[in-house]
Design a protein around this motif. Structure first.
Motif, mmCIF file in Angstrom:
data_model
loop_
_atom_site.group_PDB
_atom_site.id
_atom_site.type_symbol
_atom_site.label_atom_id
_atom_site.label_comp_id
_atom_site.label_asym_id
_atom_site.label_seq_id
_atom_site.Cartn_x
_atom_site.Cartn_y
_atom_site.Cartn_z
ATOM 1 N N GLY A 54 31.983 31.177 -6.905
ATOM 2 C CA GLY A 54 31.820 31.142 -5.462
ATOM 3 C C GLY A 54 32.539 32.634 -5.105
ATOM 4 O O GLY A 54 32.493 33.074 -3.772
ATOM 5 N N GLY A 55 33.135 33.448 -5.824
ATOM 6 C CA GLY A 55 33.729 34.716 -5.558
ATOM 7 C C GLY A 55 34.982 34.746 -5.015
ATOM 8 O O GLY A 55 35.571 35.765 -4.210
ATOM 9 N N PHE A 56 35.694 33.627 -4.790
ATOM 10 C CA PHE A 56 37.196 33.499 -4.361
ATOM 11 C C PHE A 56 38.255 34.084 -5.566
ATOM 12 O O PHE A 56 39.223 34.360 -5.208
ATOM 13 N N VAL A 57 37.925 34.263 -6.967
ATOM 14 C CA VAL A 57 38.505 34.604 -7.698
ATOM 15 C C VAL A 57 37.852 35.699 -8.395
ATOM 16 O O VAL A 57 36.758 35.553 -8.900
ATOM 17 N N GLY A 75 32.074 39.565 -2.604
ATOM 18 C CA GLY A 75 32.975 38.505 -1.940
ATOM 19 C C GLY A 75 32.115 37.124 -1.662
ATOM 20 O O GLY A 75 31.018 37.264 -1.486
ATOM 21 N N PRO A 76 32.831 36.167 -1.444
ATOM 22 C CA PRO A 76 32.122 34.793 -1.073
ATOM 23 C C PRO A 76 31.185 34.785 -0.031
ATOM 24 O O PRO A 76 30.199 34.160 -0.027
ATOM 25 N N PRO A 80 25.108 33.644 -2.055
ATOM 26 C CA PRO A 80 24.282 32.601 -1.401
ATOM 27 C C PRO A 80 24.846 30.922 -2.080
ATOM 28 O O PRO A 80 24.150 30.177 -2.572
ATOM 29 N N THR A 81 26.241 31.063 -1.850
ATOM 30 C CA THR A 81 27.014 30.051 -2.191
ATOM 31 C C THR A 81 27.665 29.283 -1.067
ATOM 32 O O THR A 81 27.794 30.043 -0.087
ATOM 33 N N VAL A 158 23.545 27.243 -3.777
ATOM 34 C CA VAL A 158 24.335 26.885 -4.943
ATOM 35 C C VAL A 158 25.668 25.957 -3.985
ATOM 36 O O VAL A 158 25.997 26.936 -3.246
ATOM 37 N N LEU A 159 25.629 24.737 -4.241
ATOM 38 C CA LEU A 159 26.798 24.328 -3.280
ATOM 39 C C LEU A 159 27.902 23.997 -4.336
ATOM 40 O O LEU A 159 27.646 23.056 -5.431
ATOM 41 N N LEU A 160 28.974 24.279 -4.237
ATOM 42 C CA LEU A 160 30.258 24.363 -5.063
ATOM 43 C C LEU A 160 31.257 23.280 -4.382
ATOM 44 O O LEU A 160 31.754 23.246 -3.346
ATOM 45 N N LEU A 161 31.477 22.271 -5.102
ATOM 46 C CA LEU A 161 32.451 21.010 -4.730
ATOM 47 C C LEU A 161 33.564 20.940 -5.594
ATOM 48 O O LEU A 161 33.554 20.811 -6.811
ATOM 49 N N ASP A 162 34.807 21.465 -4.919
ATOM 50 C CA ASP A 162 35.912 21.367 -5.818
ATOM 51 C C ASP A 162 36.804 19.888 -5.728
ATOM 52 O O ASP A 162 37.260 19.816 -4.752
ATOM 53 N N GLU A 163 36.484 18.906 -6.620
ATOM 54 C CA GLU A 163 37.288 17.583 -6.570
ATOM 55 C C GLU A 163 37.000 17.357 -5.131
ATOM 56 O O GLU A 163 37.993 16.961 -4.565
ATOM 57 N N PRO A 164 35.768 17.116 -4.524
ATOM 58 C CA PRO A 164 35.737 16.687 -3.188
ATOM 59 C C PRO A 164 35.912 15.436 -2.620
ATOM 60 O O PRO A 164 36.337 15.123 -1.478
#
Ligand code: ATP
Length: 351
Positions: A54-57, A75-76, A80-81, A158-164
């Motif tokens: 996602g570009g956060f790290v 960057g995030p 296209p995420t 792309v949809l990123l789902l962190d333990e949603p």
């Protein structure tokens, strides 16, 4: 059929914090329309991997390509995420409608188009009746839906789902699993989910990467991984598994409880992995491998009963049997025979 061009390609993606390797060099290809899950125990590096996508790290090495373009240094906001965070990150002073519209507003979308898109999104996640509700007055499941709608309205590749769903109770989580599945199918998008919950991953994902200590140890469909786990760690992490300690000599493996089976390979310690549903009670067909075990506990669960057993060397054995096959003789303290098809067992080097 020719392989599809991957939508997302990770090449040697790595993250180090000082001497600590949070994510070892990781290469993965994710196809359009995949529901891809990154599964692993706490601290294995899955969130860090997702955040690098996602570009956060910022990675310590390697590249991220999306749709053929290298986005590693972006960057995030320039990728296209879209990302849905574990704590949802809603704007508390805004209504449902305002939260969902936020990204389009930043993009200075014309009002009529923005309103239409928000209405469509709210319908998709079943929030139409709550448009004017303030964020703090929503339930956990409703917040989750707002967070999803807010990310999806920007049409991310792309949809990123962190333990949603981690914050929801079990019943609501199961409802949300079905909704997420339906949403993924309706949108036809590419989702990447981070989770430590194997049943969530089996329900949602068509492909899974299992991580341990910062590295992907196996990748495949949930079915492949369940049927052919690469090692003992994976076998225990996806589904329940009995891991019996054995030793191989001259092409035969001996296990506690008197089981002896032909299996070619190097002499030495091995693990024999058996799923609880692969074990059978007597009468056992002559062609089966079998052993003797002691019943320690019996848990009746309606259609199935879980029989907990131990072997002479202390190895534990869990057996799932249909309750109608359980007899009075299957009581704690009883010695019973258990059999299985040689084709079902998985033999792994103990190392
Ligand atoms: P969880 O399920 O508990 O969230 P995880 O698998 O997502 O765990 P990560 O959050 O990716 O794990 O962390 C992987 C490793 O990197 C951990 O050992 C963690 O302590 C370490 N780590 C993560 N972020 C940092 C940071 N900013 N600085 C130093 N170490 C970090």
């Amino acid at each position: 059929m020719p392989a599809e061009v991957p939508l997302l390609k990770l090449d040697g993606l790595t993250k180090r914090y000082g001497d600590h390797v949070a994510v070892a060099p990781t290469s993965l290809s994710i196809q359009p329309r995949d529901f891809f899950a990154i599964l692993g125990p706490s601290g294995c590096g899955k969130t860090t991997l997702l955040r690098m996508i996602g570009g956060f790290v910022q990675p310590s090495g390697g590249t991220v390509q999306i749709g053929g373009a290298d986005v590693t240094r972006l960057g995030p906001e320039r990728r296209p995420t879209g990302m849905v965070f574990q704590n949802y990150g809603l704007f508390q002073h805004m209504t449902v409608r305002q939260n969902i519209a936020y990204g389009l507003k930043l993009r200075r979308e014309p009002k009529a188009r923005m309103d239409a898109a928000v209405d469509e999104m709210m319908a998709l996640v079943h929030l139409d009746h709550l448009a004017e509700r303030a964020a703090p007055e929503l339930s956990g499941g409703q917040r989750q839906r707002v967070a999803l709608a807010r990310a999806l309205i920007l049409k991310p590749k792309v949809l990123l789902l962190d333990e949603p769903l981690a914050a929801l109770d079990l019943k609501l989580r199961k409802t949300m699993h079905r909704e997420l599945r339906a949403l993924h199918q309706a949108i036809g998008g590419t989702f990447i989910l981070v989770s430590h919950d194997q049943s969530e991953v089996m329900t949602l994902a068509n492909r899974v990467a299992v991580m341990e200590h910062g590295a992907v140890v196996q990748e495949g469909s949930p079915r492949d991984i369940y049927m052919r786990p690469a090692n003992v760690f994976v076998s225990g992490f996806i589904g329940e598994a009995n891991t019996l300690r054995g030793s191989r000599r001259d092409g035969r493996i001996e296990l506690a409880g008197g089981a002896s089976l032909a299996h070619a390979g190097r002499d030495g310690a091995v693990s024999v992995v058996l799923r609880p549903e692969q074990l059978e009670l007597e009468p056992i067909e002559p062609a089966r491998v079998s052993l003797e075990a002691e019943v320690t506990d019996l848990i009746f669960l309606g259609p199935f009963t879980h029989l907990h057993c131990t072997l002479a060397n202390g190895d534990a054995l869990l057996v799932h049997v249909e309750s109608r096959h359980v007899a009075a003789a299957h009581r704690p303290g009883a010695r019973i025979r258990l059999g299985w098809k040689a084709d079902d067992q998985l033999v792994l080097d103990a190392s």
